[in-house]
Design an enzyme around this catalytic site. Structure first.
Site: not given
Ligand code: PMP
Length: 447
Positions: A147, A249, A277
């Site tokens: 994701y 990521d 995060k």
């Molecule tokens: N990349 C990863 C690996 C994630 O886990 C998430 C959110 N869970 C995102 C991108 C997107 O981040 P955001 O919710 O801060 O837009």
């Protein structure tokens, strides 16, 4: 014995009210699936949360990962409070932005330069834009079950139903949201993860088109799956060979798997990495970090903007959070990892005692629980074949006993979790696992 005590009348009332004001009663679709309704909370402190009915929880959701120091850590709260009198937004620079970027440079191996934004979704967009600009190519390779935010360009094959997912070695693209532009993801290729042969074949065939390979270096959005030994090294080598930008990521793994994130812990340095995060301890901030030759494109040719980027609250919160983490250093992470490891082992023992096929995998700082796994789970499809209804029941029953885990069965640890929290959690888990155990089916089939 810890029996189910929590009831949710006030959350149900508030939710009924919320649905008349907020679309769906929530502000993120990922919060829609609560039991019996999306719950309402009043307060968090350390590793604990309290809901509108007065129920308390040991919290392993931690805002979906960010609250690595627990809820409302005084060091962060005090620093932010002190900054508020100076204002929040200048549409200009201030010294603490440099201090934060320098700290990231010091902690993250690929971070020759840094840019800050607000969310992982946005900074993943910045990363693929830089990769395309750097190579003059269009295609981004992503992997099934990973994701990278909710935008059209990357929201593909995150959790495809297996009957729509195509062959194991050639996944069909699957679009999770109504209203998504298919064309926005025309330049996306989706591959199975943790399969170096599949990637090698694909890159050999399409190298001249591919700008970047984007992945979660540990697949936290699906069952917390570690890369196979040699996989990340192999991907790094392939990207070097073909002149492709390797993007990690690290939105979940960054500053959670260790001070520099998964790249540093696993010894493989990407060209670009995205953080969010844990970097902000719960406050909205994300970062794109990378090698100077790529990041220098942001000095003009590649556009990255955002009114709230580098706002004072986020910057100060991240400085305070990373400051705490860096001060604690490896010992702080080892402590968190050990406590999480004790929890993982305790869950396995409890499941074995109850005769329930619980599968626990991941790292002490972030791990996943699922049921009925046939062998180790190495990619999205292995996970999708597990017993997801039982996992859902497990998470729901834990909630009723004061233990809050993400809906997909991922548990996050914080520095604020204590041994007493783990002991309380295991008592609840033993009770739930006993209730899940069902008598074996008699030989010859079900009666
Ligand atoms: N990349 C990863 C690996 C994630 O886990 C998430 C959110 N869970 C995102 C991108 C997107 O981040 P955001 O919710 O801060 O837009």
């Amino acid at each position: 014995m810890v029996s189910a005590t929590h009831t949710y009348a006030r959350s149900q009332e508030l939710y009924a009210d919320a649905t008349e004001a907020l679309a769906g009663g929530v502000n993120s679709n990922f919060r829609l699936g609560g039991r019996p309704v999306p719950l309402f909370f009043t307060r968090g402190a350390r590793a604990h949360l309290w809901d509108a009915d007065g129920n308390d929880y040991v919290d392993y959701v931690l805002g979906m990962g960010p609250n690595i120091l627990g809820h409302a850590p005084p060091a962060v709260t005090d620093a932010v409070a002190e900054s508020l009198g100076r204002g929040v937004l200048f549409a200009g620079q201030y010294a603490e932005e440099i201090a934060l970027a320098r700290l990231v440079q010091r902690l993250v191996p690929c971070a020759e330069r840094v840019r800050f934004g607000l969310s992982g979704s946005e900074m993943d967009q910045a990363a693929i834009r830089v990769a395309r600009a750097a190579t003059g190519r269009d295609v981004i390779v992503k992997f099934e079950g990973h994701y990278h935010g909710w935008f059209d360009t990357l929201l593909v094959s995150t959790q495809p139903p297996l009957d729509h997912a195509g062959p194991d070695d050639a996944p069909a693209k699957w679009y999770p949201s109504a209203g998504q532009s298919r064309h926005a993801a025309d330049d996306l290729h989706v591959l199975p993860w943790n399969d170096l042969d599949a990637l090698t074949r694909h890159l050999d065939a399409h190298a001249g088109e591919i700008a970047g390979v984007l992945m979660e270096p540990v697949l936290c959005n699906t069952c917390v799956i570690a890369p196979r030994p040699g996989y990340l090294e192999g991907v790094r080598e392939l990207c070097d060979r073909h002149g492709i930008v390797l993007i990690f990521d690290e939105v979940i793994t960054g500053f959670r798997l260790g001070l520099g994130g998964a790249g540093r812990r696993l010894g493989v340095t990407p060209d670009l990495a995205v953080f969010a995060k844990a970097i902000g301890g719960g406050y909205p901030i994300a970062a794109l970090a990378g090698k100077e030759r790529f990041m220098s494109l942001l000095t003009g040719p590649v556009l990255h903007g955002g009114t709230y980027n580098g706002n004072m609250v986020s910057t100060i919160a991240a400085l305070a959070t990373l400051g705490e983490l860096a001060r604690g250093g490896d010992a702080l992470y080892a402590d968190m990892e050990a406590r999480g490891g004790r929890l993982m082992a305790g869950l396995r023992d409890a499941a074995a005692a109850a005769g329930v096929p619980l599968h626990v995998q991941g790292f002490g700082v972030a791990f996943n629980t699922t049921f009925g796994a046939v062998g180790p789970i190495a990619n999205y499809r292995d996970y999708a074949r597990t017993d997801l209804p039982t996992q859902k029941r497990f998470v729901g029953e834990l909630q009723d006993r004061g233990v809050r885990v993400t809906a997909r069965g991922t548990w996050f640890l914080s520095t604020a979790h204590t041994d007493a929290d783990v002991t309380r959690t295991l008592a609840a888990a033993r009770d739930v696992l006993r209730s899940l155990s069902t008598p074996p089916v008699p030989a010859g089939g079900a009666a």
